[in-house]
Design a protein around this motif. Structure first.
Motif, PDB file in Angstrom:
ATOM      1  N   LEU A  53      -7.254 -19.708  12.813  1.00 55.27           N
ATOM      2  CA  LEU A  53      -8.152 -19.734  13.853  1.00 55.27           C
ATOM      3  C   LEU A  53      -8.006 -21.208  14.698  1.00 55.27           C
ATOM      4  O   LEU A  53      -7.863 -20.710  15.994  1.00 55.27           O
ATOM      5  CB  LEU A  53      -9.608 -19.536  13.374  1.00 55.27           C
ATOM      6  CG  LEU A  53     -10.669 -19.310  14.513  1.00 55.27           C
ATOM      7  CD1 LEU A  53     -10.393 -18.191  15.318  1.00 55.27           C
ATOM      8  CD2 LEU A  53     -11.889 -19.277  13.799  1.00 55.27           C
ATOM      9  N   GLU A  54      -7.792 -22.225  14.007  1.00 56.98           N
ATOM     10  CA  GLU A  54      -7.718 -23.369  14.691  1.00 56.98           C
ATOM     11  C   GLU A  54      -6.376 -23.522  15.446  1.00 56.98           C
ATOM     12  O   GLU A  54      -6.317 -23.943  16.548  1.00 56.98           O
ATOM     13  CB  GLU A  54      -7.674 -24.651  13.918  1.00 56.98           C
ATOM     14  CG  GLU A  54      -9.410 -24.747  13.220  1.00 56.98           C
ATOM     15  CD  GLU A  54     -10.270 -25.118  14.507  1.00 56.98           C
ATOM     16  OE1 GLU A  54     -10.018 -25.944  15.377  1.00 56.98           O
ATOM     17  OE2 GLU A  54     -11.408 -24.609  14.497  1.00 56.98           O
ATOM     18  N   LEU A  55      -5.274 -22.793  14.924  1.00 54.55           N
ATOM     19  CA  LEU A  55      -3.892 -22.959  15.494  1.00 54.55           C
ATOM     20  C   LEU A  55      -4.117 -22.052  16.739  1.00 54.55           C
ATOM     21  O   LEU A  55      -3.358 -22.401  17.617  1.00 54.55           O
ATOM     22  CB  LEU A  55      -3.071 -22.328  14.495  1.00 54.55           C
ATOM     23  CG  LEU A  55      -1.611 -22.151  14.830  1.00 54.55           C
ATOM     24  CD1 LEU A  55      -0.998 -23.722  14.826  1.00 54.55           C
ATOM     25  CD2 LEU A  55      -0.978 -21.592  13.836  1.00 54.55           C
ATOM     26  N   PHE A  56      -4.687 -20.921  16.479  1.00 58.11           N
ATOM     27  CA  PHE A  56      -4.649 -19.856  17.574  1.00 58.11           C
ATOM     28  C   PHE A  56      -5.515 -20.525  18.851  1.00 58.11           C
ATOM     29  O   PHE A  56      -5.124 -20.101  20.050  1.00 58.11           O
ATOM     30  CB  PHE A  56      -5.091 -18.487  17.135  1.00 58.11           C
ATOM     31  CG  PHE A  56      -4.144 -17.700  16.817  1.00 58.11           C
ATOM     32  CD1 PHE A  56      -4.069 -16.409  17.508  1.00 58.11           C
ATOM     33  CD2 PHE A  56      -3.527 -17.744  15.795  1.00 58.11           C
ATOM     34  CE1 PHE A  56      -2.850 -15.566  17.159  1.00 58.11           C
ATOM     35  CE2 PHE A  56      -2.594 -16.904  15.177  1.00 58.11           C
ATOM     36  CZ  PHE A  56      -2.041 -15.743  16.030  1.00 58.11           C
ATOM     37  N   LYS A  57      -6.492 -21.165  18.391  1.00 50.08           N
ATOM     38  CA  LYS A  57      -7.473 -21.842  19.400  1.00 50.08           C
ATOM     39  C   LYS A  57      -6.605 -22.868  20.344  1.00 50.08           C
ATOM     40  O   LYS A  57      -6.464 -22.802  21.463  1.00 50.08           O
ATOM     41  CB  LYS A  57      -8.738 -22.363  18.846  1.00 50.08           C
ATOM     42  CG  LYS A  57      -9.461 -23.129  19.741  1.00 50.08           C
ATOM     43  CD  LYS A  57     -10.608 -23.689  19.099  1.00 50.08           C
ATOM     44  CE  LYS A  57     -11.544 -22.947  18.150  1.00 50.08           C
ATOM     45  NZ  LYS A  57     -12.607 -23.708  17.901  1.00 50.08           N
ATOM     46  N   GLY A  58      -5.721 -23.552  19.660  1.00 52.34           N
ATOM     47  CA  GLY A  58      -4.964 -24.686  20.353  1.00 52.34           C
ATOM     48  C   GLY A  58      -3.798 -23.863  21.153  1.00 52.34           C
ATOM     49  O   GLY A  58      -3.508 -24.173  22.357  1.00 52.34           O
ATOM     50  N   LYS A  59      -3.257 -22.796  20.547  1.00 53.81           N
ATOM     51  CA  LYS A  59      -2.255 -22.217  21.503  1.00 53.81           C
ATOM     52  C   LYS A  59      -2.795 -21.436  22.534  1.00 53.81           C
ATOM     53  O   LYS A  59      -2.004 -21.031  23.491  1.00 53.81           O
ATOM     54  CB  LYS A  59      -1.409 -21.157  20.434  1.00 53.81           C
ATOM     55  CG  LYS A  59      -0.659 -21.883  19.247  1.00 53.81           C
ATOM     56  CD  LYS A  59       0.269 -20.879  18.814  1.00 53.81           C
ATOM     57  CE  LYS A  59       1.169 -21.721  17.860  1.00 53.81           C
ATOM     58  NZ  LYS A  59       2.543 -21.735  18.253  1.00 53.81           N
ATOM     59  N   LEU A  60      -3.898 -20.759  22.470  1.00 56.50           N
ATOM     60  CA  LEU A  60      -4.690 -20.165  23.673  1.00 56.50           C
ATOM     61  C   LEU A  60      -4.826 -21.081  24.696  1.00 56.50           C
ATOM     62  O   LEU A  60      -4.527 -20.819  25.807  1.00 56.50           O
ATOM     63  CB  LEU A  60      -5.936 -19.500  23.281  1.00 56.50           C
ATOM     64  CG  LEU A  60      -6.746 -18.922  23.943  1.00 56.50           C
ATOM     65  CD1 LEU A  60      -6.287 -17.704  24.456  1.00 56.50           C
ATOM     66  CD2 LEU A  60      -8.303 -18.527  23.704  1.00 56.50           C
ATOM     67  N   VAL A  61      -5.374 -22.149  24.188  1.00 57.86           N
ATOM     68  CA  VAL A  61      -5.520 -23.301  25.153  1.00 57.86           C
ATOM     69  C   VAL A  61      -4.085 -23.698  26.219  1.00 57.86           C
ATOM     70  O   VAL A  61      -4.061 -23.830  27.439  1.00 57.86           O
ATOM     71  CB  VAL A  61      -6.149 -24.737  24.756  1.00 57.86           C
ATOM     72  CG1 VAL A  61      -6.194 -25.650  25.905  1.00 57.86           C
ATOM     73  CG2 VAL A  61      -7.425 -24.488  24.281  1.00 57.86           C
ATOM     74  N   GLN A  62      -3.123 -23.690  25.428  1.00 54.47           N
ATOM     75  CA  GLN A  62      -1.912 -23.866  25.919  1.00 54.47           C
ATOM     76  C   GLN A  62      -1.285 -22.731  26.500  1.00 54.47           C
ATOM     77  O   GLN A  62      -0.054 -22.881  27.272  1.00 54.47           O
ATOM     78  CB  GLN A  62      -0.992 -24.418  24.871  1.00 54.47           C
ATOM     79  CG  GLN A  62      -1.130 -25.823  24.092  1.00 54.47           C
ATOM     80  CD  GLN A  62      -0.419 -26.096  23.071  1.00 54.47           C
ATOM     81  OE1 GLN A  62       0.631 -25.199  22.447  1.00 54.47           O
ATOM     82  NE2 GLN A  62      -0.548 -27.401  22.681  1.00 54.47           N
ATOM     83  N   GLY A  63      -1.809 -21.469  26.391  1.00 61.25           N
ATOM     84  CA  GLY A  63      -1.254 -20.338  27.054  1.00 61.25           C
ATOM     85  C   GLY A  63      -0.189 -19.578  26.268  1.00 61.25           C
ATOM     86  O   GLY A  63       0.411 -18.846  26.774  1.00 61.25           O
ATOM     87  N   GLN A  64      -0.068 -19.979  24.755  1.00 58.67           N
ATOM     88  CA  GLN A  64       1.121 -19.450  24.204  1.00 58.67           C
ATOM     89  C   GLN A  64       0.628 -18.119  23.523  1.00 58.67           C
ATOM     90  O   GLN A  64       1.360 -17.342  23.123  1.00 58.67           O
ATOM     91  CB  GLN A  64       1.492 -20.456  23.381  1.00 58.67           C
ATOM     92  CG  GLN A  64       2.065 -21.629  23.844  1.00 58.67           C
ATOM     93  CD  GLN A  64       2.350 -22.752  22.674  1.00 58.67           C
ATOM     94  OE1 GLN A  64       2.186 -22.511  21.492  1.00 58.67           O
ATOM     95  NE2 GLN A  64       3.168 -23.593  22.901  1.00 58.67           N
ATOM     96  N   VAL A  65      -0.633 -17.689  23.396  1.00 61.78           N
ATOM     97  CA  VAL A  65      -1.178 -16.536  22.785  1.00 61.78           C
ATOM     98  C   VAL A  65      -2.097 -15.995  23.732  1.00 61.78           C
ATOM     99  O   VAL A  65      -2.726 -16.449  24.536  1.00 61.78           O
ATOM    100  CB  VAL A  65      -1.931 -16.581  21.563  1.00 61.78           C
ATOM    101  CG1 VAL A  65      -0.810 -17.082  20.384  1.00 61.78           C
ATOM    102  CG2 VAL A  65      -2.996 -17.418  21.320  1.00 61.78           C
TER     103      VAL A  65
END
Length: 103
Positions: A53-65
Motif C-alpha cells: 500500500l505504501e509503495l502504491f501510494k508513492g507511485k500514485l503521487v509520481q503518476g506511475q499507477v
C-alpha cells in the motif's frame, strides 16, 4: 443382580463421558493451535499488504499507477483486515468453548 447391572451401566456411562470430554478437549486444543497459526500468518500478510500500500501510494503521487489500481490495493487491504478480525473472533470462540468444556 439388577442393582449390580445398573451400577455397571452407570460406571460405563461415566467412563464414556470422560473419554468423550477428553476427546473434545484435545480436538479444541488442535483447532486453537491451528487458528493461532492462521492468525499469525494473516498478520504477516497484513504487513506485506501495508508495504504494498505504501509503495502504491508513492507511485500514485509520481503518476506511475492509476487511481483504480490504488483503490484495488486499498480494497484488498480492507478485506484482509476483515478476514483477520474474523479469524481472531473464531480463535476467541474456540478458546471460550475450550474453557467451558474444561470447567
Amino acid at each position: 443382580m439388577q442393582n449390580r447391572l445398573k451400577l455397571d451401566n452407570l460406571d460405563q456411562y461415566r467412563k464414556y463421558n470422560e473419554v468423550q470430554t477428553r476427546n473434545n478437549l484435545e480436538s479444541l486444543q488442535q483447532q486453537i493451535a491451528g487458528q493461532r497459526e492462521y492468525v499469525s500468518k494473516m498478520e504477516g500478510q497484513l504487513q506485506g499488504q501495508q508495504q504494498l500500500l505504501e509503495l502504491f501510494k508513492g507511485k500514485l503521487v509520481q503518476g506511475q499507477v492509476s487511481i483504480i489500481d490504488y483503490l484495488n490495493v486499498i480494497q484488498n487491504y480492507k478485506l484482509l483486515v476483515f478476514a483477520k478480525l474474523q479469524a481472531r473472533t473464531n480463535l476467541w470462540l474456540l478458546m471460550n468453548q475450550y474453557n467451558y468444556t474444561n470447567w
